[in-house]
Design an enzyme around this catalytic site. Structure first.
Site, short mmCIF file in Angstrom:
data_model
loop_
_atom_site.label_atom_id
_atom_site.label_comp_id
_atom_site.label_asym_id
_atom_site.label_seq_id
_atom_site.Cartn_x
_atom_site.Cartn_y
_atom_site.Cartn_z
N HIS A 188 0.83 -1.20 0.00
CA HIS A 188 0.00 0.00 0.00
C HIS A 188 0.87 1.26 0.00
O HIS A 188 0.58 2.24 0.70
CB HIS A 188 -0.96 0.00 1.20
N ASP A 269 -0.19 -5.66 5.24
CA ASP A 269 -1.20 -6.48 4.57
C ASP A 269 -1.09 -6.37 3.06
O ASP A 269 -0.50 -5.44 2.52
CB ASP A 269 -2.61 -6.07 5.02
N GLU A 270 -1.66 -7.36 2.37
CA GLU A 270 -1.92 -7.33 0.92
C GLU A 270 -0.68 -6.99 0.10
O GLU A 270 -0.73 -6.14 -0.78
CB GLU A 270 -3.08 -6.38 0.62
N CYS A 271 0.40 -7.70 0.36
CA CYS A 271 1.62 -7.56 -0.45
C CYS A 271 1.67 -8.71 -1.44
O CYS A 271 2.48 -9.63 -1.30
CB CYS A 271 2.85 -7.54 0.45
#
Length: 464
Positions: A188, A269-271
């Site tokens: 992000h 998160d969300e890598c």
């Protein structure tokens, strides 16, 4: 006696007698109350007076909120009652994403006012994401000079100066609310590439990213250009770079200096394009950097893939209420290493979700639209197998702002569902059920209207 108290108090005993007049002024007393904890209170209402007793100023504040509810629901005088009340969890939170869309200080203050009605005591500010960087870092001035001036849809963005952030912190403290700032790393971080391109990888256009773009009709990111859509998982800092280590240390240390509260949230998160070993090593180092400031690191549950997190790191679960273990398993790492867990089940208390498919704003990726009943129909102790009781720090409702552009949008999506999260966080396990909750929720209507809250008048609820 009104049945409209929310969150439901620990004990309510109705007493015979005349009412306390509507213009009466309560007596507030600080004195030891055994077994009530730091935030508990006792409220006693009689015809000749109302008295709130607590161990702390916070307890007096929460008792006052309860008395306000009673006053609105019994405008001709409050019936005699004894209430003993103490929260189930120490952490009762709400997250506001100010990165996808930026909100000025005045709006954040209004959110804090709203939170206080529900006895919520932590505001988690999601300060950075692919679309923009929202906090002044004086050691890294290009972040606000180049990375703050965009948001979803192409708006002007913005950021908080040190003084503005302190203003938010102080206003929150007056309402016994702790600010939990989040700077999300290593993912992000597309916005960082606008300020310091040498620190960020090229967008990882992996299959999951392409699928989101195609299914939702969203634009893909371009390196070096402001990202105004909201596909996730494509960005990452260069996790092996010494320059990135220095950058993360600069940001975390400066943010810690602005934050009197005990927590620093570092995302994690969300890598989707970052190799697992690189990710787990990086988040362990970033969490250690946060811990070195004297703060307790907090991270999304994916960080639990690392077994090297500092002891005591807090994990935030954002899986589903029917989790298949993909979110629950890494969440155990935090508990195994002496930490606790914040619960934010996405299909229950991600309040940015639509109520119904036809709604003009909101998302629906977490098991479809989320009704008010959905937001209430779960139990913290049974959400994640093997995690219950003292392993749970608390509960947090979350508002992501991909489709949210105004205070009116915030109100409409947050209320009434945040009340369900507040009750899960405050009231004791098994103390209530959906029918009781929906009735008591309906009784909040007059007070919420008086506060100017533009809540969604869900047909599920018998609004007063």
């Amino acid at each position: 006696m009104s049945v409209g108290l929310l969150p439901l108090p620990t004990s309510v005993t109705v007493v015979e007698g005349d009412v306390f007049p509507p213009d009466g002024v309560p007596t507030l007393r600080l004195e030891p109350l055994a077994g009530m904890g730091p935030e508990g209170y006792r409220l006693s209402v009689r015809a000749d007076g109302a008295t709130i007793t607590a161990n702390s100023e916070a307890g007096l504040f929460y008792g006052t909120q309860t008395l306000r509810q009673l006053a609105w629901q019994q405008p001709n005088g409050i019936s005699p009652v004894d209430i003993a009340d103490t929260p189930r969890y120490a952490y009762r939170g709400y997250m506001l994403d100010v990165a996808r869309h930026f909100f000025p200080v005045a709006t954040v203050k209004t959110v804090l006012d709203r939170m206080s009605l529900l006895k919520l005591n932590h505001l988690h500010l999601h300060l950075t994401d692919d679309q923009g960087w929202r906090i002044e870092i004086r050691s890294r001035p290009e972040l606000t000079a180049r990375a703050s001036q965009s948001e979803v849809g192409g708006g002007p963005g913005g950021f908080y100066t040190h003084d503005e952030f302190r203003e938010i912190v102080d206003y929150a403290a007056e309402r016994f609310i702790t600010i939990v700032p989040e700077v999300d790393v290593p993912g992000h971080t597309h916005a960082v590439s606008l300020a310091y391109p040498e620190l960020v990888e090229e967008p990882a256009l992996v299959p999951s990213v392409i699928d989101q773009s195609e299914q939702l009709g969203l634009e893909l990111p371009v390196f070096g250009e402001a990202y105004t859509s909201y596909v996730v998982g494509h960005s990452s800092l260069k996790t092996a770079s010494a320059a990135v280590e220095e950058f993360v240390a600069d940001v975390i240390q400066e943010l810690a200096g602005l934050t009197p509260g005990p927590y620093l949230h570092i995302g994690g998160d969300e890598c989707h394009g970052t190799p697992k070993e690189a990710f787990t090593s990086f988040v362990a180092r970033a969490a250690a950097t946060a811990a070195a400031t004297g703060k307790t690191p907090v991270g999304w549950h994916e960080m639990g893939a690392s077994r090297e997190l500092p002891e005591g790191t807090i994990g935030q679960f954002w899986g589903l209420t029917d989790d298949d273990g993909s979110a629950g398993v890494p969440t155990h790492t935090f508990v195994d290493r002496g930490g606790k867990v914040i619960l934010s089940p996405a299909d229950a208390i991600y309040v940015d979700h639509k109520y119904a498919a036809e709604d003009p704003i909101g998302l629906a990726w977490a098991n479809g639209p989320t009704t008010v009943e959905d937001s209430y129909a779960w139990e913290p102790d049974t959400l994640i197998a093997g995690i219950s009781g003292d392993a749970i720090l608390g509960v947090e409702a979350a508002l992501w702002t991909e489709t949210v552009t105004s205070l009116a949008d915030i109100d409409w999506l947050t209320f009434p569902r945040a009340a369900a999260a507040a009750e899960k966080a405050w009231s004791q396990a098994g103390a209530s059920d959906w029918e009781s909750f929906r009735t008591r929720l309906g009784a909040q209507g007059p007070l919420w209207r008086s506060e100017g809250i533009g809540f969604f008048e869900s047909p599920e609820i018998p609004w007063n």
